[in-house]
Design a protein around this motif. Structure first.
Motif, mmCIF file in Angstrom:
data_model
loop_
_atom_site.group_PDB
_atom_site.id
_atom_site.type_symbol
_atom_site.label_atom_id
_atom_site.label_comp_id
_atom_site.label_asym_id
_atom_site.label_seq_id
_atom_site.Cartn_x
_atom_site.Cartn_y
_atom_site.Cartn_z
ATOM 1 N N VAL A 174 1.103 -1.162 0.074
ATOM 2 C CA VAL A 174 -0.006 -0.109 -0.100
ATOM 3 C C VAL A 174 0.865 1.158 -0.080
ATOM 4 C CG1 VAL A 174 -1.745 1.288 1.203
ATOM 5 C CG2 VAL A 174 -1.952 -1.019 1.045
ATOM 6 N N GLU A 175 1.913 1.081 0.856
ATOM 7 C CA GLU A 175 2.618 2.585 1.121
ATOM 8 C C GLU A 175 3.554 2.858 -0.470
ATOM 9 O OE1 GLU A 175 5.664 1.796 3.906
ATOM 10 O OE2 GLU A 175 4.311 1.436 5.311
ATOM 11 N N VAL A 176 3.843 1.561 -1.087
ATOM 12 C CA VAL A 176 4.337 1.705 -2.581
ATOM 13 C C VAL A 176 3.566 2.288 -3.617
ATOM 14 C CG1 VAL A 176 5.403 0.453 -4.529
ATOM 15 C CG2 VAL A 176 6.040 -0.137 -2.433
ATOM 16 N N HIS A 177 2.087 1.731 -3.375
ATOM 17 C CA HIS A 177 1.102 2.559 -4.490
ATOM 18 C C HIS A 177 0.741 3.724 -4.207
ATOM 19 C CE1 HIS A 177 0.210 -1.529 -6.793
ATOM 20 N NE2 HIS A 177 -0.132 -2.096 -5.312
ATOM 21 N N ARG A 178 0.884 3.970 -2.689
ATOM 22 C CA ARG A 178 0.562 5.430 -2.207
ATOM 23 C C ARG A 178 1.623 6.607 -2.899
ATOM 24 N NH1 ARG A 178 -1.200 7.021 3.966
ATOM 25 N NH2 ARG A 178 -0.709 9.249 3.883
ATOM 26 N N ALA A 179 2.971 5.892 -2.620
ATOM 27 C CA ALA A 179 4.160 6.807 -3.159
ATOM 28 C C ALA A 179 3.810 7.025 -4.659
ATOM 29 C CB ALA A 179 5.259 6.075 -2.706
ATOM 30 N N ASN A 180 3.565 6.108 -5.401
ATOM 31 C CA ASN A 180 3.587 5.989 -6.704
ATOM 32 C C ASN A 180 2.364 6.948 -7.449
ATOM 33 O OD1 ASN A 180 5.522 4.153 -7.074
ATOM 34 N ND2 ASN A 180 4.389 2.509 -7.403
ATOM 35 N N LEU A 181 1.167 6.706 -6.796
ATOM 36 C CA LEU A 181 0.010 7.570 -7.194
ATOM 37 C C LEU A 181 0.245 9.260 -6.949
ATOM 38 C CD1 LEU A 181 -2.087 8.798 -4.730
ATOM 39 C CD2 LEU A 181 -2.534 6.507 -4.277
ATOM 40 N N MET A 182 0.916 9.518 -5.757
ATOM 41 C CA MET A 182 1.350 10.809 -5.289
ATOM 42 C C MET A 182 2.221 11.366 -6.317
ATOM 43 S SD MET A 182 1.050 10.714 -1.014
ATOM 44 C CE MET A 182 1.499 12.359 -1.103
ATOM 45 N N ALA A 183 3.371 10.664 -6.765
ATOM 46 C CA ALA A 183 4.228 11.121 -7.843
ATOM 47 C C ALA A 183 3.501 11.312 -8.921
ATOM 48 C CB ALA A 183 5.367 9.859 -7.945
ATOM 49 N N LEU A 185 0.526 12.213 -9.744
ATOM 50 C CA LEU A 185 -0.602 13.293 -9.411
ATOM 51 C C LEU A 185 0.402 14.420 -9.356
ATOM 52 C CD1 LEU A 185 -3.217 11.667 -7.123
ATOM 53 C CD2 LEU A 185 -3.240 12.231 -9.493
ATOM 54 N N GLY A 186 1.424 14.461 -9.041
ATOM 55 C CA GLY A 186 2.670 15.516 -8.819
ATOM 56 C C GLY A 186 2.149 16.209 -7.728
ATOM 57 N N VAL A 187 1.904 15.379 -6.523
ATOM 58 C CA VAL A 187 1.785 16.029 -5.361
ATOM 59 C C VAL A 187 2.813 15.720 -4.275
ATOM 60 C CG1 VAL A 187 -0.714 16.465 -5.906
ATOM 61 C CG2 VAL A 187 -0.187 14.421 -4.618
ATOM 62 N N ARG A 188 3.070 16.545 -3.070
ATOM 63 C CA ARG A 188 3.675 15.861 -1.996
ATOM 64 C C ARG A 188 3.015 15.743 -0.673
ATOM 65 N NH1 ARG A 188 9.072 19.865 -2.353
ATOM 66 N NH2 ARG A 188 9.570 19.428 -4.338
ATOM 67 N N SER A 189 1.575 16.081 -0.697
ATOM 68 C CA SER A 189 1.112 15.888 0.543
ATOM 69 C C SER A 189 -0.276 15.335 0.469
ATOM 70 C CB SER A 189 0.629 17.113 1.332
ATOM 71 O OG SER A 189 -0.362 17.881 0.682
ATOM 72 N N LEU A 190 -0.758 14.569 1.333
ATOM 73 C CA LEU A 190 -2.038 13.722 1.176
ATOM 74 C C LEU A 190 -3.239 14.532 1.000
ATOM 75 C CD1 LEU A 190 -3.824 11.166 1.384
ATOM 76 C CD2 LEU A 190 -3.791 11.595 4.081
ATOM 77 N N SER A 191 -3.072 15.788 1.613
ATOM 78 C CA SER A 191 -4.242 16.800 1.543
ATOM 79 C C SER A 191 -4.348 17.238 -0.141
ATOM 80 C CB SER A 191 -3.908 18.072 2.306
ATOM 81 O OG SER A 191 -2.784 18.741 1.927
ATOM 82 N N ASP A 192 -3.341 17.188 -0.817
ATOM 83 C CA ASP A 192 -3.433 17.827 -2.154
ATOM 84 C C ASP A 192 -3.797 16.511 -2.896
ATOM 85 O OD1 ASP A 192 -1.949 20.311 -1.821
ATOM 86 O OD2 ASP A 192 -0.132 19.563 -2.029
ATOM 87 N N ALA A 193 -3.407 15.397 -2.526
ATOM 88 C CA ALA A 193 -3.960 14.113 -3.426
ATOM 89 C C ALA A 193 -5.379 14.041 -3.170
ATOM 90 C CB ALA A 193 -3.303 12.923 -2.820
ATOM 91 N N LEU A 194 -6.204 14.348 -1.608
ATOM 92 C CA LEU A 194 -7.411 14.245 -1.622
ATOM 93 C C LEU A 194 -8.192 15.397 -2.351
ATOM 94 C CD1 LEU A 194 -7.371 13.539 2.272
ATOM 95 C CD2 LEU A 194 -7.842 11.927 0.612
#
Length: 206
Positions: A174-183, A185-194
């Motif tokens: 999950v951590e790997v997928h989370r890091a990949n999706l944020m990359a 999406l071009g975001v650095r924080s969870l709030s930006d991804a949300l």
């Protein structure tokens, strides 16, 4: 711009009010402090336009209740939610309620100032307040199905371990997928991804 650089700190902890006030005043902001949400709501109608730093856990009314009341009254000042409990589900509710960002206490000066700048950007340029639906959906279009499933879990407010259990994979995966999706999406924080997920209309179910 000068008249819009007021920060309203709403927090029942005196130490937080004092330390944050000092930090922000030395950074060039005007600061007003309130010991709880009820005190701020009483003063909100006549308060100077600015940004609200709103603690989540307070007596009387918690931060989410204060945020909901501000929305009900049509108070358009941007809100940054402060939480000392790492409560992602609370942060999700705050973001859905229109918060610009959420920050976990204790917070670093740079993180807080960056969030405040985003808040004033929203105040000054409401056109840019939210990512457009089409742009957000386009950005989500680059994600794999598994990454979408992980993002959907985050939208539900679930921690990595719960998402892992629901999807039948390991927390590390999950951590790997989370890091990949944020990359992607071009975001650095969870709030930006949300923010992108909400703009695209991604729901926690389905």
């Amino acid at each position: 711009m000068t008249g819009l650089r007021t920060i309203h700190i709403v927090d029942d902890e005196e130490a937080i009010r004092k330390s944050a006030s000092f930090m922000l005043r030395t950074s060039g902001f005007e600061v007003e402090t309130y010991q709880d949400g009820i005190a701020f709501l009483a003063a909100a109608a006549g308060a100077a336009p600015g940004c609200i730093l709103l603690d989540v856990r307070m007596p009387g009314m918690d931060g989410l209740e204060v945020q909901a009341e501000l929305n009900k009254r049509g108070v358009v000042m941007p809100v940054i939610v402060l939480t000392g409990h790492g409560d992602i589900s609370t942060a999700v509710v705050a973001m859905k309620g229109g918060a610009v960002d959420f920050i976990e206490k204790p917070f670093e000066k740079e993180v807080l100032l960056a969030a405040i700048e985003r808040a004033f950007d929203r105040l000054n340029e409401n056109v840019e307040a939210a990512t457009s639906v089409q742009e957000a959906q386009t950005r989500l279009g680059v994600l794999t199905q598994r990454e979408i499933e992980v993002l959907r879990g985050l939208v539900r407010g679930h921690p990595n371990k719960t998402i892992a259990y629901d999807l039948g994979i390991s927390p590390r995966t999950v951590e790997v997928h989370r890091a990949n999706l944020m990359a992607k999406l071009g975001v650095r924080s969870l709030s930006d991804a949300l923010r992108i997920a909400f703009s695209a209309g991604l729901e926690g179910d389905g």
